[in-house]
Design a protein around this motif. Structure first.
Motif, mmCIF file in Angstrom:
data_model
loop_
_atom_site.group_PDB
_atom_site.id
_atom_site.type_symbol
_atom_site.label_atom_id
_atom_site.label_comp_id
_atom_site.label_asym_id
_atom_site.label_seq_id
_atom_site.Cartn_x
_atom_site.Cartn_y
_atom_site.Cartn_z
ATOM 1 N N ALA A 113 0.836 -1.205 0.000
ATOM 2 C CA ALA A 113 0.000 0.000 0.000
ATOM 3 C C ALA A 113 0.869 1.253 0.000
ATOM 4 C CB ALA A 113 -0.919 -0.001 1.212
ATOM 5 N N GLY A 114 0.246 2.373 -0.372
ATOM 6 C CA GLY A 114 0.936 3.648 -0.356
ATOM 7 C C GLY A 114 0.047 4.738 0.205
ATOM 8 N N PRO A 115 0.651 5.859 0.658
ATOM 9 C CA PRO A 115 -0.122 6.941 1.273
ATOM 10 C C PRO A 115 -0.494 8.074 0.329
ATOM 11 C CG PRO A 115 2.190 7.304 1.702
ATOM 12 C CD PRO A 115 2.110 6.044 0.856
ATOM 13 N N GLY A 116 -0.221 7.909 -0.975
ATOM 14 C CA GLY A 116 -0.508 8.992 -1.920
ATOM 15 C C GLY A 116 0.740 9.783 -2.261
ATOM 16 N N PHE A 117 0.531 10.956 -2.844
ATOM 17 C CA PHE A 117 1.647 11.740 -3.385
ATOM 18 C C PHE A 117 1.536 13.193 -2.954
ATOM 19 C CE2 PHE A 117 0.261 8.438 -6.315
ATOM 20 C CZ PHE A 117 1.406 7.672 -6.444
ATOM 21 N N ARG A 118 2.672 13.774 -2.584
ATOM 22 C CA ARG A 118 2.696 15.191 -2.224
ATOM 23 C C ARG A 118 2.990 16.062 -3.453
ATOM 24 N NH1 ARG A 118 5.767 14.753 2.026
ATOM 25 N NH2 ARG A 118 4.056 14.730 3.525
ATOM 26 N N ALA A 121 2.828 16.982 -9.717
ATOM 27 C CA ALA A 121 3.172 16.391 -11.010
ATOM 28 C C ALA A 121 3.158 14.864 -10.919
ATOM 29 C CB ALA A 121 4.542 16.886 -11.467
ATOM 30 N N THR A 122 3.669 14.326 -9.832
ATOM 31 C CA THR A 122 3.649 12.872 -9.634
ATOM 32 C C THR A 122 2.218 12.374 -9.507
ATOM 33 O OG1 THR A 122 5.759 13.045 -8.470
ATOM 34 C CG2 THR A 122 4.535 10.995 -8.221
ATOM 35 N N ARG A 123 1.403 13.150 -8.816
ATOM 36 C CA ARG A 123 -0.006 12.789 -8.654
ATOM 37 C C ARG A 123 -0.719 12.776 -10.006
ATOM 38 N NH1 ARG A 123 -0.876 15.907 -4.288
ATOM 39 N NH2 ARG A 123 -1.819 17.651 -5.379
ATOM 40 N N GLU A 124 -0.442 13.761 -10.822
ATOM 41 C CA GLU A 124 -1.062 13.826 -12.148
ATOM 42 C C GLU A 124 -0.617 12.659 -13.026
ATOM 43 O OE1 GLU A 124 -0.169 17.663 -13.721
ATOM 44 O OE2 GLU A 124 -1.290 18.727 -12.158
ATOM 45 N N GLU A 144 -12.995 4.702 -12.460
ATOM 46 C CA GLU A 144 -11.555 4.907 -12.297
ATOM 47 C C GLU A 144 -11.260 5.989 -11.252
ATOM 48 O OE1 GLU A 144 -12.989 7.706 -15.434
ATOM 49 O OE2 GLU A 144 -13.262 5.571 -15.006
ATOM 50 N N GLU A 145 -12.248 6.845 -10.978
ATOM 51 C CA GLU A 145 -12.040 7.931 -10.014
ATOM 52 C C GLU A 145 -11.639 7.404 -8.640
ATOM 53 O OE1 GLU A 145 -14.377 11.884 -8.262
ATOM 54 O OE2 GLU A 145 -15.477 10.382 -9.427
ATOM 55 N N ILE A 146 -12.094 6.204 -8.300
ATOM 56 C CA ILE A 146 -11.828 5.657 -6.976
ATOM 57 C C ILE A 146 -10.338 5.431 -6.737
ATOM 58 C CG2 ILE A 146 -11.944 3.170 -7.477
ATOM 59 C CD1 ILE A 146 -13.846 2.922 -5.054
ATOM 60 N N SER A 147 -9.563 5.294 -7.819
ATOM 61 C CA SER A 147 -8.133 5.040 -7.692
ATOM 62 C C SER A 147 -7.286 6.294 -7.905
ATOM 63 C CB SER A 147 -7.690 3.962 -8.697
ATOM 64 O OG SER A 147 -6.375 3.528 -8.431
ATOM 65 N N LYS A 148 -7.928 7.422 -8.122
ATOM 66 C CA LYS A 148 -7.185 8.657 -8.380
ATOM 67 C C LYS A 148 -6.931 9.431 -7.088
ATOM 68 C CE LYS A 148 -8.570 9.414 -13.175
ATOM 69 N NZ LYS A 148 -9.168 10.373 -14.133
ATOM 70 N N HIS A 149 -5.890 10.251 -7.116
ATOM 71 C CA HIS A 149 -5.532 11.076 -5.966
ATOM 72 C C HIS A 149 -5.781 12.548 -6.296
ATOM 73 C CE1 HIS A 149 -3.662 7.938 -3.492
ATOM 74 N NE2 HIS A 149 -3.286 7.395 -4.646
ATOM 75 N N VAL A 150 -6.413 13.229 -5.366
ATOM 76 C CA VAL A 150 -6.735 14.645 -5.572
ATOM 77 C C VAL A 150 -5.981 15.554 -4.622
ATOM 78 C CG1 VAL A 150 -9.028 14.104 -6.477
ATOM 79 C CG2 VAL A 150 -8.741 14.495 -4.024
#
Length: 222
Positions: A113-118, A121-124, A144-150
């Motif tokens: 697992a991962g905690p997301g991105f700060r 650009a990496t998030r995009e 697919e929205e469920i797997s995206k990071h905002v």
């Protein structure tokens, strides 16, 4: 509007664990882990909306908040407090749930697992990869929205999670090995297991190793 119908299996008795799978997967990926844990553990495994045997939601109803609302329903069925076990996206959602419902979580087992991105650009880039994978997999429209990071909310808030944690990652899963190092820095990690010659779906191919890490976590819970 009636809530989305969720597919949930509820087996065993004893310490209660709730298992959340990753994106494009289903709750049966936990079958081997649950079998290895044995009947003396109560295990609830469920399908995310739009996955497996759960109902497909309309586009726009796959946000993090929707997923956390679904997880709350599963935890309510289990009877909190519970131990949350999550793979990939399921691990991220388990972290988020521990942030908003700290009193309902006794421990966390984070599997690849991962905690997301700060970094925006990496998030995009992550979100673009999700779009490409969704097109290939022909997922339900909008799911697919469920797997995206905002945002970086979960990553920025890791220090607020105080429950004991077990971390499991495959030796060949380099992206999530980096996440395991982040967890070691900010979380109360009591078991950190790297499974030899395993990739991202370590729980599928090495269920006994994952179950052993979970048991190590359960052994230190009050």
């Amino acid at each position: 509007m009636a809530p989305i119908r969720l597919a949930i299996t509820d087996t065993g008795a004893g310490e209660t664990l709730v298992f959340t799978h990753g994106w494009l997967d289903h709750h049966h990926v936990w079958d081997g882990v649950i079998e290895a844990l044995g009947p003396d553990r109560r295990c609830l495994a469920w399908d995310l909306r739009g996955h497996g045997e759960s109902e497909i939601a309309p586009p726009g109803q796959y946000t993090r908040e929707h997923a956390l609302g679904d997880l709350e329903r599963v935890v309510e069925q289990a009877g909190p407090p519970v131990v949350l076990v999550g793979h990939s996206l399921g691990g991220y959602l388990s972290l988020a749930y521990a942030l908003v419902h700290a009193d309902q979580v006794r421990g966390l087992a984070l599997v690849a697992a991962g905690p997301g991105f700060r970094n925006p650009a990496t998030r995009e880039q992550w979100n673009a990869n999700v779009d490409e994978a969704a097109a290939r997999a022909r997922v339900a429209p909008g799911s697919e929205e469920i797997s995206k990071h905002v945002d970086s909310w979960v990553l920025d808030s890791l220090g607020d999670i105080t429950v004991p944690v077990a971390v499991v990652v495959g030796e060949r899963d380099k992206r999530f090995q980096a996440s395991a190092a982040v967890f070691e820095k900010y979380l109360d990690v009591r078991a950190n297991v790297t499974v030899p010659d395993a990739g991202h779906t370590v729980h599928r191919k090495h269920p006994a190793a994952v179950a052993a890490a979970i048991e190590e976590l359960l052994a230190i819970l009050p």
